[in-house]
Design an enzyme around this catalytic site. Structure first.
Site, short mmCIF file in Angstrom:
data_model
loop_
_atom_site.label_atom_id
_atom_site.label_comp_id
_atom_site.label_asym_id
_atom_site.label_seq_id
_atom_site.Cartn_x
_atom_site.Cartn_y
_atom_site.Cartn_z
N ARG A 13 38.39 30.49 36.95
CA ARG A 13 36.72 30.95 36.47
C ARG A 13 37.56 31.97 35.42
O ARG A 13 37.28 32.19 34.09
CB ARG A 13 36.29 31.54 37.58
N ASP A 14 37.63 33.24 35.54
CA ASP A 14 38.48 34.68 34.95
C ASP A 14 39.26 34.58 33.96
O ASP A 14 39.13 34.79 32.81
CB ASP A 14 37.98 35.76 36.26
N HIS A 207 37.87 44.33 41.71
CA HIS A 207 38.58 43.52 40.70
C HIS A 207 38.53 44.19 39.81
O HIS A 207 38.51 44.69 39.29
CB HIS A 207 36.94 42.22 40.79
N HIS A 209 41.83 44.63 36.76
CA HIS A 209 42.44 44.30 35.19
C HIS A 209 43.35 44.77 34.94
O HIS A 209 43.89 46.21 34.78
CB HIS A 209 41.46 43.76 34.18
N CYS A 240 37.41 38.94 29.81
CA CYS A 240 36.24 38.59 28.91
C CYS A 240 35.49 38.80 27.89
O CYS A 240 36.32 39.37 26.93
CB CYS A 240 34.82 40.27 30.12
N ASN A 249 44.17 40.11 34.96
CA ASN A 249 43.62 40.32 35.55
C ASN A 249 44.88 41.09 36.22
O ASN A 249 46.12 40.46 36.03
CB ASN A 249 42.82 39.45 36.80
#
Ligand code: ZN
Length: 306
Positions: A13-14, A207, A209, A240, A249
């Site tokens: 996803r990310d 979460h 990065h 993002c 990440n």
């Protein structure tokens, strides 16, 4: 017995949302299956956003369906709003993650609404989720909790205000997200303490990065504050689309190496996890992969946590 730390892989996803090329559905599923085979128990496999917004996520429904056939895997999908939550529910996702920006600038750019409006939307979303026959867990991701590429400094009080609103809306868990990767270890500790004082165990994980190279240091700071759940990306993919300057990440392999070496069990087999990088590379040959463990190889001193 070692203490357990939960790792949620968010690469599909990310990691893929800002990739320059599209990964095919078959390649995504093969990669997800390889990570699950390495012992990754939770994977965020896609995002129920309109395909025109993020074309890489256009096949999320199929990726969710096929991931649900992988034994023992908890399948998570991102849902930006109630409609996304309904699509995720109807597809059978076990859990959804719902992003809510703490900072005004990121919130407007990413979701086209204010943080307060997002909290109100979350209350409506939770009302719908709780009325369904199957209870789908909702994880709120408090984005830009440690800094914003548009607004700059994000005051801790603002993080407390938004997360308190989310907890009142009835979400199951909250992840504090360093969306753009500007956070540092002392700040991680301060914000984790302040949010936990306000909402208790609803604060679930971090979460992170690696924009400034502090991803693992920030994970360690969280660990020292009692955080036992982290999102990460194989090969350090990620970013993002609405946070210029954001980089990947925290690298799953490196995080597993650190945690297992320290005696925290992740349930993940590091050599097998490194093998899953080959499938990621095959599916996305143009994308550079980060990660020190892959570069250096697993050292002879490495022992998996008991
Ligand atoms: Zn992220």
């Amino acid at each position: 017995m070692s203490e357990h730390v939960n790792i949620c892989e968010v690469g599909p996803r990310d990691g893929l949302q800002i990739a320059k090329t599209r990964m095919s559905t078959d390649a995504k599923v093969a990669w997800i299956a390889a990570m699950a085979a390495a012992g990754v128990r939770e994977i965020e496999v896609g995002s129920f956003v309109p395909p025109r917004v993020i074309p890489q996520m256009a096949d999320t429904e199929e990726v969710v369906r096929r991931s649900l056939e992988i034994p023992g895997l908890t399948v998570i999908a991102l849902a930006p709003n109630l409609r996304g939550a309904q699509n995720a529910y109807n597809t059978g996702a076990h859990k959804i993650s719902v992003p809510v920006s703490v900072s005004e600038g990121h919130s407007r750019a990413n979701l086209n609404r204010t943080p307060a409006e997002s909290v109100a939307e979350m209350a409506r979303l939770m009302e719908w989720v709780k009325a369904q026959p199957r209870r789908m867990e909702v994880i709120a991701g408090a984005s830009t909790a440690f800094g914003c590429s548009i607004d700059g400094v994000v005051p801790t009080a603002q993080v407390v205000e938004v997360t308190t609103g989310l907890a009142k809306a009835g979400v199951d868990k909250i992840m504090l997200a360093d969306t753009v990767g500007y956070g540092h270890p002392a700040q991680i500790k301060e914000v984790v303490r302040a949010v936990r004082d306000a909402i208790g165990p609803v604060l679930y994980g971090l979460h992170l990065h690696d924009t400034m190279g502090l991803g693992l240091a920030n994970a360690l700071a969280g660990l020292e504050e009692g955080i036992r759940a982290f999102d990460s990306c194989l090969g350090g993919l990620g970013g993002c689309p609405y946070a210029p300057g954001a980089s990947g990440n925290v690298v799953t392999e490196d995080l597993v190496f650190m945690l297992e070496s320290m005696g925290f069990a992740t349930g993940i087999d590091l050599p097998k996890l490194l093998e899953a990088r080959a499938l990621l590379h095959e599916g996305l040959p143009a994308e550079p992969l980060a990660g020190q463990t892959a570069k250096a190889g697993i050292p002879k001193t490495f022992r998996r946590a008991a």
